[in-house]
Design an enzyme around this catalytic site. Structure first.
Site, PDB file in Angstrom:
ATOM      1  N   GLY A 119      -8.344   7.636  13.335  1.00  0.00           N
ATOM      2  CA  GLY A 119      -7.550   6.932  14.317  1.00  0.00           C
ATOM      3  C   GLY A 119      -6.153   6.581  13.843  1.00  0.00           C
ATOM      4  O   GLY A 119      -5.795   6.741  12.665  1.00  0.00           O
ATOM      5  N   HIS A 120      -5.360   6.075  14.740  1.00  0.00           N
ATOM      6  CA  HIS A 120      -3.946   5.762  14.528  1.00  0.00           C
ATOM      7  C   HIS A 120      -3.707   4.862  13.314  1.00  0.00           C
ATOM      8  O   HIS A 120      -4.517   3.994  12.978  1.00  0.00           O
ATOM      9  CB  HIS A 120      -3.395   5.060  15.778  1.00  0.00           C
ATOM     10  CG  HIS A 120      -4.138   3.798  16.123  1.00  0.00           C
ATOM     11  ND1 HIS A 120      -3.839   2.565  15.593  1.00  0.00           N
ATOM     12  CD2 HIS A 120      -5.202   3.591  16.936  1.00  0.00           C
ATOM     13  CE1 HIS A 120      -4.656   1.646  16.063  1.00  0.00           C
ATOM     14  NE2 HIS A 120      -5.511   2.236  16.887  1.00  0.00           N
TER      15      HIS A 120
END
Length: 217
Positions: free
Chosen positions: A142-143
């Protein structure tokens, strides 16, 4: 075509060789020469003898080699060998190897030397892969996550946004790390574990939710 050899000759080294072949099918970049091991006279049980060129001394007299890649899964072994090989052979490059099926935002992602990203993995934005880190098959990241130097994500690991993985961490197959959690340097996360809070350096955690192994005993 950059002439490249793989450090290690076991199963993961064979997977890295396949990764190189798939890269070349899209854009020819590398000529794979073979595998190198620390002691060619004592091959490990699962080593590919037919691919083994010799030990690291083979590099001394072989000026055709331009780059190296790790085909070793163990973070501790990889970090130790990285220090030895980069010091002994400073002229050799460690190009990142990224399978054509890997997805991430190229404009916001930082990838350092020696990184290996295997088939089917998906990342999002603002990622950082430090040198010699490895992401195996079908992982998600994820980010704003950072994968530390020499760390290894085994197949199907899921990392949520804002996660920080320290240096030399091993994340076992199917492990999950929830958002904004840190995993300290040298830690091990067991297969299938779900990490819901920070993991101290050098700790082994297992289970759902993940807890230190000594505590569970």
């Amino acid at each position: 075509m950059k002439k490249i050899a793989i450090i290690g000759a076991g199963g993961f080294a064979r997977e890295v060789a396949w990764l190189i072949r798939d890269i070349n099918r899209v854009t020819p970049q590398f000529e794979f020469l073979g595998c190198l091991v620390s002691d060619a006279s004592r091959p490990a049980e699962h080593d590919s003898k037919e691919l083994t060129l010799g030990d690291f001394n083979w590099l001394d007299g072989n000026k055709q080699v331009e780059g190296l890649a790790f085909g070793i899964g163990s973070p501790a072994s990889k970090i130790k060998l990285a220090a030895e090989l980069t010091s002994r052979f400073p002229r050799l490059e460690w190009p990142p190897l990224i399978h054509p099926s890997v997805q991430f935002d190229h404009s916001t992602t930082k990838i350092e030397r020696g990184v290996v990203l295997c088939a089917g993995s998906i990342g999002t934005v603002n990622l950082e892969f430090e040198e010699f880190s490895m992401v195996n098959l079908l992982c998600t990241i994820g980010h704003e996550s950072r994968i530390g130097r020499g760390s290894a994500l085994m197949p199907t690991v899921n990392i949520s946004g804002g996660v920080v993985i320290g240096e030399g961490v091993l994340l076992g197959t199917g492990a999950q790390v929830l958002q904004y959690v840190s995993v300290g340097a040298g830690a091990t996360v067991g297969a299938g574990a779900v990490v819901t809070k920070n993991v101290e350096p050098g700790t082994t955690v297992v289970g759902i939710p993940a807890k230190p192994l000594i505590e569970r005993k």
